[in-house]
Design a protein around this motif. Structure first.
Motif, mmCIF file in Angstrom:
data_model
loop_
_atom_site.group_PDB
_atom_site.id
_atom_site.type_symbol
_atom_site.label_atom_id
_atom_site.label_comp_id
_atom_site.label_asym_id
_atom_site.label_seq_id
_atom_site.Cartn_x
_atom_site.Cartn_y
_atom_site.Cartn_z
ATOM 1 N N LYS A 2 5.165 7.943 14.126
ATOM 2 C CA LYS A 2 5.701 6.822 13.363
ATOM 3 C C LYS A 2 5.298 6.939 11.898
ATOM 4 O O LYS A 2 4.243 7.480 11.574
ATOM 5 C CB LYS A 2 5.252 5.493 13.958
ATOM 6 C CG LYS A 2 3.777 5.239 13.910
ATOM 7 C CD LYS A 2 3.465 3.917 14.572
ATOM 8 C CE LYS A 2 1.975 3.668 14.503
ATOM 9 N NZ LYS A 2 1.587 2.427 15.082
ATOM 10 N N TYR A 4 3.851 6.232 8.247
ATOM 11 C CA TYR A 4 2.638 5.569 7.767
ATOM 12 C C TYR A 4 3.032 4.412 6.865
ATOM 13 O O TYR A 4 3.952 4.518 6.059
ATOM 14 C CB TYR A 4 1.780 6.573 7.006
ATOM 15 C CG TYR A 4 0.455 6.016 6.601
ATOM 16 C CD1 TYR A 4 -0.598 5.960 7.494
ATOM 17 C CD2 TYR A 4 0.247 5.527 5.322
ATOM 18 C CE1 TYR A 4 -1.818 5.444 7.137
ATOM 19 C CE2 TYR A 4 -0.964 5.005 4.948
ATOM 20 C CZ TYR A 4 -1.996 4.971 5.865
ATOM 21 O OH TYR A 4 -3.194 4.449 5.500
ATOM 22 N N LYS A 5 2.357 3.276 7.020
ATOM 23 C CA LYS A 5 2.614 2.115 6.179
ATOM 24 C C LYS A 5 1.361 1.760 5.386
ATOM 25 O O LYS A 5 0.276 2.229 5.687
ATOM 26 C CB LYS A 5 3.017 0.915 7.031
ATOM 27 C CG LYS A 5 4.340 1.077 7.733
ATOM 28 C CD LYS A 5 4.839 -0.209 8.352
ATOM 29 C CE LYS A 5 3.864 -0.843 9.279
ATOM 30 N NZ LYS A 5 4.382 -1.980 10.023
ATOM 31 N N ASN A 6 1.531 0.914 4.422
ATOM 32 C CA ASN A 6 0.444 0.402 3.608
ATOM 33 C C ASN A 6 -0.601 -0.259 4.510
ATOM 34 O O ASN A 6 -0.268 -0.951 5.459
ATOM 35 C CB ASN A 6 1.040 -0.604 2.614
ATOM 36 C CG ASN A 6 0.028 -1.208 1.700
ATOM 37 O OD1 ASN A 6 -0.662 -2.134 2.103
ATOM 38 N ND2 ASN A 6 -0.057 -0.717 0.494
ATOM 39 N N ASN A 9 -0.456 -4.130 4.839
ATOM 40 C CA ASN A 9 0.682 -4.570 5.646
ATOM 41 C C ASN A 9 0.469 -4.284 7.127
ATOM 42 O O ASN A 9 0.888 -5.072 7.980
ATOM 43 C CB ASN A 9 1.967 -3.901 5.167
ATOM 44 C CG ASN A 9 2.411 -4.424 3.824
ATOM 45 O OD1 ASN A 9 1.973 -5.490 3.398
ATOM 46 N ND2 ASN A 9 3.256 -3.684 3.142
ATOM 47 N N ARG A 10 -0.181 -3.162 7.464
ATOM 48 C CA ARG A 10 -0.452 -2.856 8.872
ATOM 49 C C ARG A 10 -1.394 -3.885 9.479
ATOM 50 O O ARG A 10 -1.188 -4.341 10.611
ATOM 51 C CB ARG A 10 -1.073 -1.470 9.007
ATOM 52 C CG ARG A 10 -0.091 -0.354 8.924
ATOM 53 C CD ARG A 10 -0.726 0.945 9.301
ATOM 54 N NE ARG A 10 -1.948 1.147 8.513
ATOM 55 C CZ ARG A 10 -2.847 2.069 8.750
ATOM 56 N NH1 ARG A 10 -2.692 2.876 9.751
ATOM 57 N NH2 ARG A 10 -3.902 2.196 7.994
ATOM 58 N N SER A 13 0.427 -7.144 9.984
ATOM 59 C CA SER A 13 1.324 -7.043 11.144
ATOM 60 C C SER A 13 0.546 -7.171 12.448
ATOM 61 O O SER A 13 1.013 -7.798 13.405
ATOM 62 C CB SER A 13 2.073 -5.712 11.126
ATOM 63 O OG SER A 13 2.901 -5.627 10.001
ATOM 64 N N THR A 79 1.382 -2.918 -6.471
ATOM 65 C CA THR A 79 0.944 -2.903 -5.078
ATOM 66 C C THR A 79 -0.573 -2.802 -5.041
ATOM 67 O O THR A 79 -1.190 -2.382 -6.020
ATOM 68 C CB THR A 79 1.599 -1.734 -4.304
ATOM 69 O OG1 THR A 79 1.298 -1.862 -2.927
ATOM 70 C CG2 THR A 79 1.115 -0.391 -4.797
ATOM 71 N N MET A 87 -0.269 4.085 0.781
ATOM 72 C CA MET A 87 1.163 4.103 0.502
ATOM 73 C C MET A 87 1.529 2.870 -0.308
ATOM 74 O O MET A 87 0.897 1.828 -0.193
ATOM 75 C CB MET A 87 1.968 4.074 1.811
ATOM 76 C CG MET A 87 1.901 5.332 2.600
ATOM 77 S SD MET A 87 2.990 6.526 1.863
ATOM 78 C CE MET A 87 3.025 7.756 3.129
ATOM 79 N N GLY A 89 3.387 -0.396 -0.958
ATOM 80 C CA GLY A 89 3.860 -1.404 -0.024
ATOM 81 C C GLY A 89 5.345 -1.656 -0.110
ATOM 82 O O GLY A 89 5.924 -2.307 0.763
ATOM 83 N N ARG A 92 6.894 3.110 -0.072
ATOM 84 C CA ARG A 92 6.139 4.087 0.720
ATOM 85 C C ARG A 92 5.842 5.391 -0.024
ATOM 86 O O ARG A 92 5.779 6.462 0.560
ATOM 87 C CB ARG A 92 6.848 4.396 2.032
ATOM 88 C CG ARG A 92 6.881 3.233 2.964
ATOM 89 C CD ARG A 92 7.258 3.689 4.318
ATOM 90 N NE ARG A 92 7.362 2.538 5.192
ATOM 91 C CZ ARG A 92 7.896 2.579 6.377
ATOM 92 N NH1 ARG A 92 8.356 3.709 6.840
ATOM 93 N NH2 ARG A 92 7.953 1.512 7.100
#
Length: 122
Positions: A2, A4-6, A9-10, A13, A79, A87, A89, A92
């Motif tokens: 999957k 990679y996200k900030n 934010n992860r 979530s 960000t 990354m 936000g 990315r």
């Protein structure tokens, strides 16, 4: 794998998922209305999940206030960055504040205190 996200934010979530998991656990408890003890256990576990979500939100909120705020070179938006690499936000884009890592391929292991390529020679 999957994408990679900030980091911020992860974690947010994850806290949101804890709320929904808690509500689902409490909803399952409704099916055990005839057995009050089991119903109360499910309600208690759901409530613990929601309280854990509140703790995670408070933790990431305090962490977010100390995060470095930078402007993304790709999209131009501001960000917040945690660690050596992160990354953007919004778009990315891989970001780093470490001059030694500029131009290198993005790797999450750069945030660990002891990187695999820096092993001590004992």
């Amino acid at each position: 794998m999957k994408p990679y996200k900030n980091k911020i934010n992860r974690i947010r979530s994850f806290a949101l998922a804890l709320i929904f998991i808690g509500v689902v656990i409490m909803y399952i408890g409704i099916f055990f209305r005839s057995n009050e003890i089991v119903m109360l256990i499910f309600m208690f576990l759901g409530m613990l999940s929601i309280i854990a979500s509140t703790v995670v939100y408070a933790w990431i909120g305090t962490l977010s206030t100390r995060a470095v705020k930078i402007q993304c070179p790709n999209c131009g938006k501001h960000t917040k960055m945690l660690g050596r690499v992160d990354m953007c936000g919004h778009c990315r884009e891989p970001l780093t504040l470490d001059p030694d890592l500029e131009g290198k391929e993005f790797d999450v292991s750069y945030n660990k205190s002891k990187m695999p390529h820096e092993k001590s020679s004992k």
